[in-house]
Design an enzyme around this catalytic site. Structure first.
Site, PDB file in Angstrom:
ATOM      1  N   GLY A  78      33.900  -2.226  17.211  1.00  0.00           N
ATOM      2  CA  GLY A  78      33.846  -1.978  15.777  1.00  0.00           C
ATOM      3  C   GLY A  78      34.834  -0.961  15.250  1.00  0.00           C
ATOM      4  O   GLY A  78      34.874  -0.720  14.030  1.00  0.00           O
ATOM      5  N   CYS A  92      45.206 -27.629   1.593  1.00  0.00           N
ATOM      6  CA  CYS A  92      44.677 -28.083   0.311  1.00  0.00           C
ATOM      7  C   CYS A  92      43.341 -27.447  -0.009  1.00  0.00           C
ATOM      8  O   CYS A  92      42.293 -28.115  -0.020  1.00  0.00           O
ATOM      9  CB  CYS A  92      44.604 -29.607   0.303  1.00  0.00           C
ATOM     10  SG  CYS A  92      46.257 -30.281   0.280  1.00  0.00           S
ATOM     11  N   ARG A  95      39.277  -5.589  17.993  1.00  0.00           N
ATOM     12  CA  ARG A  95      40.296  -5.459  16.950  1.00  0.00           C
ATOM     13  C   ARG A  95      41.238  -4.274  17.170  1.00  0.00           C
ATOM     14  O   ARG A  95      42.461  -4.411  17.069  1.00  0.00           O
ATOM     15  CB  ARG A  95      39.581  -5.283  15.594  1.00  0.00           C
ATOM     16  CG  ARG A  95      40.523  -5.219  14.404  1.00  0.00           C
ATOM     17  CD  ARG A  95      39.792  -4.714  13.143  1.00  0.00           C
ATOM     18  NE  ARG A  95      38.488  -5.280  12.961  1.00  0.00           N
ATOM     19  CZ  ARG A  95      38.215  -6.387  12.256  1.00  0.00           C
ATOM     20  NH1 ARG A  95      39.188  -7.025  11.649  1.00  0.00           N
ATOM     21  NH2 ARG A  95      36.981  -6.839  12.147  1.00  0.00           N
TER      22      ARG A  95
END
Ligand code: LLP
Length: 420
Positions: free
Chosen positions: A241, A347, A281
């Site tokens: 975290g 799209c 991360r």
């Protein structure tokens, strides 16, 4: 942000000019600096100051072989959440006693793999899972080391991160609720095949303050203190975290989280106990970029659109979490900047990387920064788009290239189903 500009003004990552990477591998391409990833592991390790610890890299952030092997070479273990991630960690040379496995719905086949490998801890996420893990251990005639993942029930306001990546609150599917902990603990002790070795938690992701992490760690240590006399625990795992600076600031470094948790552990009377953390991360995000080519410029009324060849299928974070990544030109900036809306080819209106100040003209390549975590691992083939290439740089050189699949491979694969 790990990029810089060389003397000619070209954007560089890990000593390699990104325009050269684009010439080599095409676009869209993820580029990662392995040397910087290694340095990050060393920094977290140093923050433990010689205390017993395990840095269990959360493989889900970036599962590329060269990345996992690089963190392993620096002594990190792995936090895995699926059978394939477990097989990947083992295949990258991480020893089983450095692997922890979390997950709310591990299948029997996945549990069998974990039991056979004899990993450091199968992290149990519900009272109900206890019996299932024990059954797989019995089937293999093995004892298995387990930890109980606790949901520390920190309120969402204290967590102060995007709701989609907050896990340690009472409305999340993760972990054993505090009120059920006693039942989970007794259930584990009642199974002779299970050896309770740890308690674990993971409260969420992208924390830019230490407070929520420490609140969760404190609750974990309090629980450990309650049960320590009845079960000799060998590790306490406070999860991942640690946040990074996506451009909005992050005053704390991973080492600050580690030091704060060590202090909490000592206060709780667990000095000497092995601490585990599960950073994902913070080890990889800043050391990767997504390199993309401008396909189309469009001015409509007041709006300037910059349409690039990377889309939400390559990097879903903006569409999924309203995340903002900085975007910069790869070529030397040679014109005044104007606001441009950077969008991909997919799209969907949410295929939108947001408004950026970019030179009015004079560049054909952009780098989407801080894309080394949860980029490629969350990519998809939506709209028939081939998964992006990956390039790994180290010591100022391109070390490995994993090319982009040919577009025709997707067509063939889709047509193959049902063909005689
Ligand atoms: N341990 C467990 C049990 C986890 O579930 C996670 C991440 C980690 C460790 C690593 O957390 P980190 O250090 O990376 O914050 N896709 C989202 C992030 C999802 C995080 C899921 N769990 C994003 O792109 O922001």
């Amino acid at each position: 942000m790990a990029t810089s500009r060389d003397a000619r003004g070209r954007l560089v990552l890990g000593g390699v000019a990104l325009e050269e990477v684009a010439a080599l591998a095409g676009t869209p391409t993820y580029v990662y600096d392995l040397g910087a990833v290694r340095a990050g592991v060393r920094e977290i390790t140093a923050a433990f100051g010689g205390d017993p610890h395990l840095v269990a890299y959360a493989v889900k952030a970036n599962s590329a072989g060269p990345v996992v092997r690089a963190v392993a070479a620096e002594g990190a273990g792995a936090d895995v959440v699926s059978g394939p991630e477990l097989a990947l960690a083992l295949g990258a040379g991480i020893s089983p006693d450095r692997i922890v496995y979390s997950g709310v719905a591990k299948t029997d086949a996945e549990l069998d793999l974990a039991v056979a490998a004899q990993i450091r801890g199968v992290q149990i996420e519900s009272v109900e899972e206890v019996e299932r893990v024990a059954a797989r251990a019995r089937a293999a005639s093995r004892r298995v080391k387990v930890a109980i993942r606790v949901n520390p029930e920190v309120d969402l306001e204290t967590l102060a991160t995007h709701q989609g990546i907050a896990t340690g609150h009472d409305d999340a599917k993760f972990g054993v609720a505090l009120s059920d902990f006693g039942r989970a603990f007794s259930a584990v002790l009642a199974q002779p095949e299970l050896e309770l070795v740890g308690l674990t938690t993971h409260v969420g992701s992208q924390f830019t303050q230490i407070e929520p992490y420490v609140v969760a760690a404190r609750r974990l240590f309090e629980l450990a203190a309650e049960v320590a006399s009845r079960a000799p625990l060998s590790y306490l795992d406070t999860g991942g975290g640690f946040g990074i600076d996506y451009g909005q600031g992050c005053p704390v470094a991973p080492a600050d989280f580690v030091r704060a948790v060590r202090a909490e552990r000592d206060r709780a009377g667990f000095g000497g106990m092995t601490l585990v953390c599960e950073p994902g991360r913070s080890l990889v995000a800043s050391h990767g970029v997504l390199l993309s080519r401008v396909v189309q410029r469009k001015v409509s009324g007041e709006r300037r659109w910059l349409m690039i060849d990377a889309g939400m299928n390559d990097l879903v974070r903006p569409a999924m979490y309203q995340a903002r990544h900085r975007i910069v030109p790869v070529e030397p900036p040679a014109a005044p900047s104007v606001g441009q809306r950077v969008v991909g080819p997919v799209c969907e209106s949410s295929d939108d990387f947001g408004s950026c100040a970019l030179p009015e003209r004079g560049f054909e390549l952009v780098a989407i920064l801080d894309a080394g975590a949860y980029g490629y691992t969350m990519a998809s083939a939506y709209n028939g788009r081939a998964l992006p290439a990956e390039v790994f740089v180290e010591d100022g050189k391109v070390a490995f290239v994993r090319p982009r699949a040919a577009a025709s491979a997707w067509v063939e694969e889709r047509l193959a189903a049902g063909r005689a």
